[in-house]
Motif scaffolding. Structure first.
Motif, PDB file in Angstrom:
ATOM      1  N   PHE A 114     -46.328  31.724  30.762  1.00 49.86           N
ATOM      2  CA  PHE A 114     -47.329  32.645  30.218  1.00 49.86           C
ATOM      3  C   PHE A 114     -48.616  31.919  29.810  1.00 49.86           C
ATOM      4  O   PHE A 114     -49.644  32.556  29.604  1.00 49.86           O
ATOM      5  CB  PHE A 114     -46.747  33.442  29.040  1.00 49.86           C
ATOM      6  N   VAL A 115     -48.577  30.575  29.707  1.00 51.52           N
ATOM      7  CA  VAL A 115     -49.809  29.821  29.433  1.00 51.52           C
ATOM      8  C   VAL A 115     -50.144  28.836  30.547  1.00 51.52           C
ATOM      9  O   VAL A 115     -51.207  28.201  30.519  1.00 51.52           O
ATOM     10  CB  VAL A 115     -49.719  29.047  28.091  1.00 51.52           C
ATOM     11  N   HIS A 116     -49.273  28.728  31.535  1.00 49.21           N
ATOM     12  CA  HIS A 116     -49.419  27.676  32.546  1.00 49.21           C
ATOM     13  C   HIS A 116     -50.760  27.712  33.266  1.00 49.21           C
ATOM     14  O   HIS A 116     -51.367  26.677  33.510  1.00 49.21           O
ATOM     15  CB  HIS A 116     -48.270  27.790  33.560  1.00 49.21           C
ATOM     16  N   GLU A 117     -51.247  28.872  33.604  1.00 44.64           N
ATOM     17  CA  GLU A 117     -52.483  28.962  34.379  1.00 44.64           C
ATOM     18  C   GLU A 117     -53.720  29.202  33.507  1.00 44.64           C
ATOM     19  O   GLU A 117     -54.807  29.460  34.031  1.00 44.64           O
ATOM     20  CB  GLU A 117     -52.355  30.073  35.422  1.00 44.64           C
ATOM     21  N   ARG A 118     -53.585  29.127  32.194  1.00 43.38           N
ATOM     22  CA  ARG A 118     -54.768  29.275  31.344  1.00 43.38           C
ATOM     23  C   ARG A 118     -55.735  28.117  31.590  1.00 43.38           C
ATOM     24  O   ARG A 118     -55.316  26.972  31.792  1.00 43.38           O
ATOM     25  CB  ARG A 118     -54.353  29.288  29.868  1.00 43.38           C
ATOM     26  N   PRO A 119     -57.050  28.385  31.549  1.00 39.05           N
ATOM     27  CA  PRO A 119     -58.018  27.310  31.787  1.00 39.05           C
ATOM     28  C   PRO A 119     -58.073  26.289  30.671  1.00 39.05           C
ATOM     29  O   PRO A 119     -58.656  25.210  30.865  1.00 39.05           O
ATOM     30  CB  PRO A 119     -59.347  28.067  31.915  1.00 39.05           C
ATOM     31  N   ASP A 120     -57.470  26.589  29.503  1.00 39.22           N
ATOM     32  CA  ASP A 120     -57.480  25.634  28.396  1.00 39.22           C
ATOM     33  C   ASP A 120     -56.119  24.974  28.195  1.00 39.22           C
ATOM     34  O   ASP A 120     -55.794  24.480  27.113  1.00 39.22           O
ATOM     35  CB  ASP A 120     -57.922  26.317  27.091  1.00 39.22           C
ATOM     36  N   VAL A 121     -55.307  24.947  29.262  1.00 35.64           N
ATOM     37  CA  VAL A 121     -54.020  24.250  29.253  1.00 35.64           C
ATOM     38  C   VAL A 121     -53.935  23.398  30.517  1.00 35.64           C
ATOM     39  O   VAL A 121     -54.125  23.904  31.625  1.00 35.64           O
ATOM     40  CB  VAL A 121     -52.832  25.237  29.207  1.00 35.64           C
ATOM     41  N   LEU A 122     -53.649  22.102  30.352  1.00 30.96           N
ATOM     42  CA  LEU A 122     -53.479  21.207  31.492  1.00 30.96           C
ATOM     43  C   LEU A 122     -51.993  21.018  31.774  1.00 30.96           C
ATOM     44  O   LEU A 122     -51.176  20.966  30.850  1.00 30.96           O
ATOM     45  CB  LEU A 122     -54.111  19.842  31.208  1.00 30.96           C
ATOM     46  N   SER A 123     -51.651  20.913  33.057  1.00 33.92           N
ATOM     47  CA  SER A 123     -50.260  20.722  33.454  1.00 33.92           C
ATOM     48  C   SER A 123     -50.167  19.673  34.550  1.00 33.92           C
ATOM     49  O   SER A 123     -51.020  19.614  35.439  1.00 33.92           O
ATOM     50  CB  SER A 123     -49.647  22.039  33.967  1.00 33.92           C
ATOM     51  N   TRP A 124     -49.133  18.849  34.461  1.00 30.12           N
ATOM     52  CA  TRP A 124     -48.787  17.902  35.518  1.00 30.12           C
ATOM     53  C   TRP A 124     -47.289  18.025  35.754  1.00 30.12           C
ATOM     54  O   TRP A 124     -46.506  18.165  34.809  1.00 30.12           O
ATOM     55  CB  TRP A 124     -49.104  16.460  35.111  1.00 30.12           C
ATOM     56  N   GLU A 125     -46.852  17.975  37.028  1.00 33.37           N
ATOM     57  CA  GLU A 125     -45.427  18.088  37.293  1.00 33.37           C
ATOM     58  C   GLU A 125     -45.009  17.215  38.462  1.00 33.37           C
ATOM     59  O   GLU A 125     -45.801  16.897  39.348  1.00 33.37           O
ATOM     60  CB  GLU A 125     -45.016  19.537  37.539  1.00 33.37           C
ATOM     61  N   THR A 126     -43.737  16.801  38.448  1.00 32.26           N
ATOM     62  CA  THR A 126     -43.183  15.970  39.500  1.00 32.26           C
ATOM     63  C   THR A 126     -42.884  16.805  40.739  1.00 32.26           C
ATOM     64  O   THR A 126     -42.916  18.034  40.711  1.00 32.26           O
ATOM     65  CB  THR A 126     -41.871  15.311  39.038  1.00 32.26           C
ATOM     66  N   GLU A 127     -42.568  16.124  41.809  1.00 29.32           N
ATOM     67  CA  GLU A 127     -41.949  16.777  42.954  1.00 29.32           C
ATOM     68  C   GLU A 127     -40.520  17.173  42.562  1.00 29.32           C
ATOM     69  O   GLU A 127     -39.995  16.686  41.548  1.00 29.32           O
ATOM     70  CB  GLU A 127     -41.921  15.824  44.154  1.00 29.32           C
ATOM     71  N   PRO A 128     -39.878  18.062  43.314  1.00 29.05           N
ATOM     72  CA  PRO A 128     -38.474  18.369  43.008  1.00 29.05           C
ATOM     73  C   PRO A 128     -37.648  17.082  42.948  1.00 29.05           C
ATOM     74  O   PRO A 128     -37.764  16.212  43.811  1.00 29.05           O
ATOM     75  CB  PRO A 128     -38.047  19.269  44.166  1.00 29.05           C
ATOM     76  N   LEU A 129     -36.838  16.959  41.916  1.00 27.67           N
ATOM     77  CA  LEU A 129     -36.073  15.737  41.708  1.00 27.67           C
ATOM     78  C   LEU A 129     -35.024  15.556  42.794  1.00 27.67           C
ATOM     79  O   LEU A 129     -34.301  16.489  43.143  1.00 27.67           O
ATOM     80  CB  LEU A 129     -35.400  15.773  40.337  1.00 27.67           C
ATOM     81  N   GLU A 130     -34.927  14.329  43.307  1.00 29.26           N
ATOM     82  CA  GLU A 130     -33.939  14.027  44.334  1.00 29.26           C
ATOM     83  C   GLU A 130     -32.566  13.756  43.738  1.00 29.26           C
ATOM     84  O   GLU A 130     -31.559  13.764  44.442  1.00 29.26           O
ATOM     85  CB  GLU A 130     -34.404  12.834  45.161  1.00 29.26           C
ATOM     86  N   ARG A 131     -32.532  13.480  42.426  1.00 30.29           N
ATOM     87  CA  ARG A 131     -31.272  13.274  41.715  1.00 30.29           C
ATOM     88  C   ARG A 131     -31.464  13.671  40.262  1.00 30.29           C
ATOM     89  O   ARG A 131     -32.596  13.825  39.804  1.00 30.29           O
ATOM     90  CB  ARG A 131     -30.830  11.810  41.812  1.00 30.29           C
ATOM     91  N   ASP A 132     -30.382  13.846  39.549  1.00 30.82           N
ATOM     92  CA  ASP A 132     -30.472  14.174  38.133  1.00 30.82           C
ATOM     93  C   ASP A 132     -31.207  13.068  37.377  1.00 30.82           C
ATOM     94  O   ASP A 132     -31.064  11.882  37.689  1.00 30.82           O
ATOM     95  CB  ASP A 132     -29.084  14.333  37.518  1.00 30.82           C
ATOM     96  N   VAL A 133     -31.978  13.468  36.365  1.00 36.34           N
ATOM     97  CA  VAL A 133     -32.616  12.519  35.449  1.00 36.34           C
ATOM     98  C   VAL A 133     -32.206  12.918  34.032  1.00 36.34           C
ATOM     99  O   VAL A 133     -32.610  13.970  33.531  1.00 36.34           O
ATOM    100  CB  VAL A 133     -34.153  12.528  35.579  1.00 36.34           C
ATOM    101  N   ALA A 134     -31.369  12.086  33.406  1.00 32.00           N
ATOM    102  CA  ALA A 134     -30.919  12.353  32.039  1.00 32.00           C
ATOM    103  C   ALA A 134     -31.713  11.471  31.084  1.00 32.00           C
ATOM    104  O   ALA A 134     -31.916  10.282  31.335  1.00 32.00           O
ATOM    105  CB  ALA A 134     -29.425  12.076  31.900  1.00 32.00           C
TER     106      ALA A 134
END
Length: 285
Positions: A114-134
């Motif tokens: 609900f805030v992801h595409e707001r112009p006053d919120v920055l987002s960075w994300e990985t590619e889909p994980l190839e294995r679990d990351v705990a």
């Protein structure tokens, strides 16, 4: 049930009824994501984890690889306006404490789209994980950032992004679940006792303590980091101009500011996590 039978009941039996011995480690934590209980000889763990950095990159990319980009133009920016703060829950927000069906008790589980595409919120994300990351233990955000104002809030959220399609519960497709979050009021970047104004447009490093967590990002999911400068009304609005007491700030002190988050080799904004190494902790049956 596991907590009551294996953790709580033996603890009370030992301390209140002298029944034992009590064979519990220093910490027993619930690893969300995998939904298992884990046992540790220290918390945060000192063994069985390795410190890794999730770096911000151009194109809203997040990666364990350090950025190679150089120059003072390697940044992402947004305008933070106290007159239009980022809400902490989707609107309309019902009465918080007393309304039947209030979402207040579970607001930390809100889908952050609900805030992801707001112009006053920055987002960075990985590619889909190839294995679990705990991850298990301390989480710290290192933001190299500047503001055109003289004070600013920095909110950082670590998020688990579900795959677009989740069988059998399609409602969870693409869900953005907060794993860790917190805010640093910029005036306290050096000391909580002595607030200090920011120098406009001068990048400095802000350390945002996201506390500890035990969580598993599953294969196929993505890891996301969001950064914003307001979180209203769970966090009161920062005027973004330095005043002695924010609670007494006059109306003309509330000003929009341009925020920059840098992601270069010399100013590598990142979130530091403790990644669990394989077979490093016991899993309780």
């Amino acid at each position: 049930r596991y907590y009551r039978e294996k953790i709580q009941a033996p603890w009370f039996a030992f301390h209140l009824k002298d029944k034992g011995p009590l064979k519990q480690p220093e910490a027993i934590t619930f690893e969300a994501g995998a939904n298992v209980w884990r046992r540790w000889d220290a918390w945060p763990p000192k063994r069985g984890v390795s410190e890794r950095n999730l770096y911000f990159h151009v194109g809203e990319q997040l990666s364990f690889d350090a950025p190679a980009e150089t120059g003072d133009q390697a940044f992402d920016s947004y305008v933070s306006d106290p007159a239009h703060p980022v809400p902490y829950r989707p609107r309309p927000i019902e009465p918080t404490y007393y309304a039947r069906g209030s979402g207040w008790p579970v607001w930390l589980l809100e889908d952050q789209r609900f805030v992801h595409e707001r112009p006053d919120v920055l987002s960075w994300e990985t590619e889909p994980l190839e294995r679990d990351v705990a991850i298990a233990g301390q989480i710290t955000a290192h933001l190299f950032a500047s503001t055109s104002g003289t004070d600013s809030d920095w909110i950082v959220k670590l998020i688990d992004v579900y795959p677009d399609s989740i069988a059998p519960n399609q409602k969870m497709g693409g869900y953005q679940l907060m794993v860790a979050n917190d805010v640093l009021r910029g005036r306290y970047r050096k000391s909580f006792e002595i607030p200090e104004a920011a120098v406009p447009n001068q990048p400095v490093e802000y350390l945002v303590d996201l506390h500890t967590q035990d969580y598993r990002f599953l294969k196929g999911h993505r890891i996301m980091v969001q950064v914003q400068s307001s979180w209203f009304p769970i966090i009161d609005r920062n005027p973004q101009s330095f005043v002695a007491n924010i609670f007494e700030a006059p109306a003309d002190a509330y000003r929009a500011a341009t925020q920059r988050v840098f992601r270069s080799a010399s100013m590598p904004s990142r979130v530091t996590v403790s990644v669990v190494t394989p077979d490093s902790s016991s899993v309780s049956p």
